[in-house]
Motif scaffolding. Structure first.
Motif, short mmCIF file in Angstrom:
data_model
loop_
_atom_site.label_atom_id
_atom_site.label_comp_id
_atom_site.label_asym_id
_atom_site.label_seq_id
_atom_site.Cartn_x
_atom_site.Cartn_y
_atom_site.Cartn_z
N ALA A 5 19.48 -2.91 -21.92
CA ALA A 5 20.14 -2.21 -20.81
C ALA A 5 19.43 -2.52 -19.51
O ALA A 5 18.19 -2.61 -19.47
CB ALA A 5 20.14 -0.71 -21.08
N PRO A 6 20.17 -2.69 -18.42
CA PRO A 6 19.52 -2.97 -17.13
C PRO A 6 18.72 -1.77 -16.66
O PRO A 6 19.03 -0.62 -16.97
CB PRO A 6 20.70 -3.26 -16.20
CG PRO A 6 21.87 -2.56 -16.82
CD PRO A 6 21.64 -2.62 -18.31
N LEU A 7 17.71 -2.04 -15.87
CA LEU A 7 16.91 -0.98 -15.29
C LEU A 7 17.66 -0.35 -14.12
O LEU A 7 18.48 -1.01 -13.48
CB LEU A 7 15.57 -1.54 -14.79
CG LEU A 7 14.61 -2.06 -15.86
CD1 LEU A 7 13.40 -2.71 -15.19
CD2 LEU A 7 14.17 -0.94 -16.78
N PRO A 8 17.39 0.92 -13.81
CA PRO A 8 18.01 1.53 -12.63
C PRO A 8 17.51 0.83 -11.37
O PRO A 8 16.43 0.22 -11.36
CB PRO A 8 17.53 2.98 -12.68
CG PRO A 8 16.27 2.94 -13.48
CD PRO A 8 16.46 1.85 -14.50
N SER A 9 18.29 0.90 -10.31
CA SER A 9 17.84 0.32 -9.04
C SER A 9 16.68 1.14 -8.50
O SER A 9 16.54 2.33 -8.79
CB SER A 9 18.99 0.32 -8.03
OG SER A 9 19.29 1.65 -7.62
#
Length: 330
Positions: A5-9
């Motif tokens: 899963a991508p990291l939060p901005s």
């Protein structure tokens, strides 16, 4: 293995809870941050900037620390820090002050005990002497869970020394609040934090584990005994503090522990490893006494609920901390 899963901005990780954002916007007092260059100070400034916008930030927020310099608060933003000895030069104005300045426990090893105590007491004296002249009405003191160990003969000597000085500050600034009409002090005994601007990457296990995971290295847990910690997101803790500071009603002095669910370092490592697809190497465990440093999770959870602040789950705390460490990779 599936896609991670991508990291939060980074922008998401710097945002205070909506309850805090609304409370700050509705309040008109100046906000003074003392100790602005540390982990808590940078997060406080970043959250305030995001909540207030550039114009109001410039009008309402003033940062102080050991010297004049620019403080990087992420996203290309920088706040000017003024030297602490100029704090009392501020014009009188209704003010909320966040007192974060302190020489931390890791400095004890490099200083004589009396020198360390004198330096911290001088910081406290400098801040205390400026409160009335500049118009401080509400104060946040970043204390430490170590204060609970100040008189514990079984605690490490450095922890007792550090905790004793923190306990002195709790009494000192609590007395300030009780001595004047309309004053309020909010004191947080902070145990373990997560999130942007985390420092001491080799000292804090969470940062060390995440850095290993980001570098695709196995996470090593070297502690020879059980080590139990309880983590809260710093943006969540600051949101609670700011809501309590700006509330119309409240106790003259409020003290609480940072909370979070107790978790053993091996479990922390497994959670980090599962988030980033790496593995854990746990060194052999001995039968020594467990190292437990955790706050009052139930009491803290009740405070969050009472003030309408949404807790940040531990897996999200890992992701938010990793977002910062990835953005600021050495």
């Amino acid at each position: 293995m599936g896609q991670l899963a991508p990291l939060p901005s980074l922008a998401q990780t710097l945002r205070l809870d909506p309850a805090a954002r609304a409370a700050i916007a509705a309040d008109t007092r100046r906000i003074v941050v003392v100790g602005a260059g540390g982990w808590i100070g940078r997060m406080a400034l970043a959250g305030l900037y995001d909540a207030l916008g550039e114009a109001a930030m410039h009008d309402r927020v003033v940062a102080f620390g050991s010297s004049t310099r620019g403080i990087d608060i992420g996203l290309g933003r920088c706040v000017t820090q003024h030297p602490l000895d100029r704090l009392s030069d501020l014009p009188e104005r209704p003010t909320l002050l966040m007192h974060l300045a302190f020489l931390t426990k890791d400095k004890v090893a490099g200083m004589a005990s009396d020198e360390y105590c004198a330096a911290n007491r001088a910081l406290s004296k400098s801040v205390l002497g400026a409160l009335e002249p500049i118009g401080v009405e509400r104060l946040f003191l970043a204390s430490s869970g170590a204060a609970a160990y100040a008189a514990d003969p079984n605690a490490d000597a450095a922890l007792r020394l550090y905790g004793g000085l923190k306990a002195e500050d709790e009494a000192r600034f609590g007395d300030w609040a009780r001595a004047g009409e309309g004053r309020r002090a909010v004191i947080a005994r902070i145990f373990n934090l997560s999130g942007p601007f985390i420092n001491k990457h080799e000292t804090y296990a969470l940062a060390s584990f995440i850095r290993d995971a980001l570098a695709h290295r196995p996470i090593e847990v070297r502690a020879p005994v059980r080590v139990v910690r309880s983590y809260v997101a710093l943006r969540e803790l600051l949101s609670l503090v700011l809501v309590k500071l700006t509330a119309r009603d409240g106790a003259t002095v409020t003290r609480f522990d940072s909370g979070g669910d107790p978790v053993e370092l091996g479990e922390v490592a497994v959670e980090v490893a599962s988030r980033f697809g790496t593995r854990v190497a746990r060194h052999p465990m001995l039968d020594g006494k467990a190292n437990i440093y955790a706050g009052d999770g139930d009491g803290y959870a009740r405070l969050l609920e009472r003030h309408g602040i949404t807790p940040v789950p531990f897996l999200d705390q890992i992701a938010e901390t990793a977002s910062f460490l990835a953005a600021y990779a050495e």
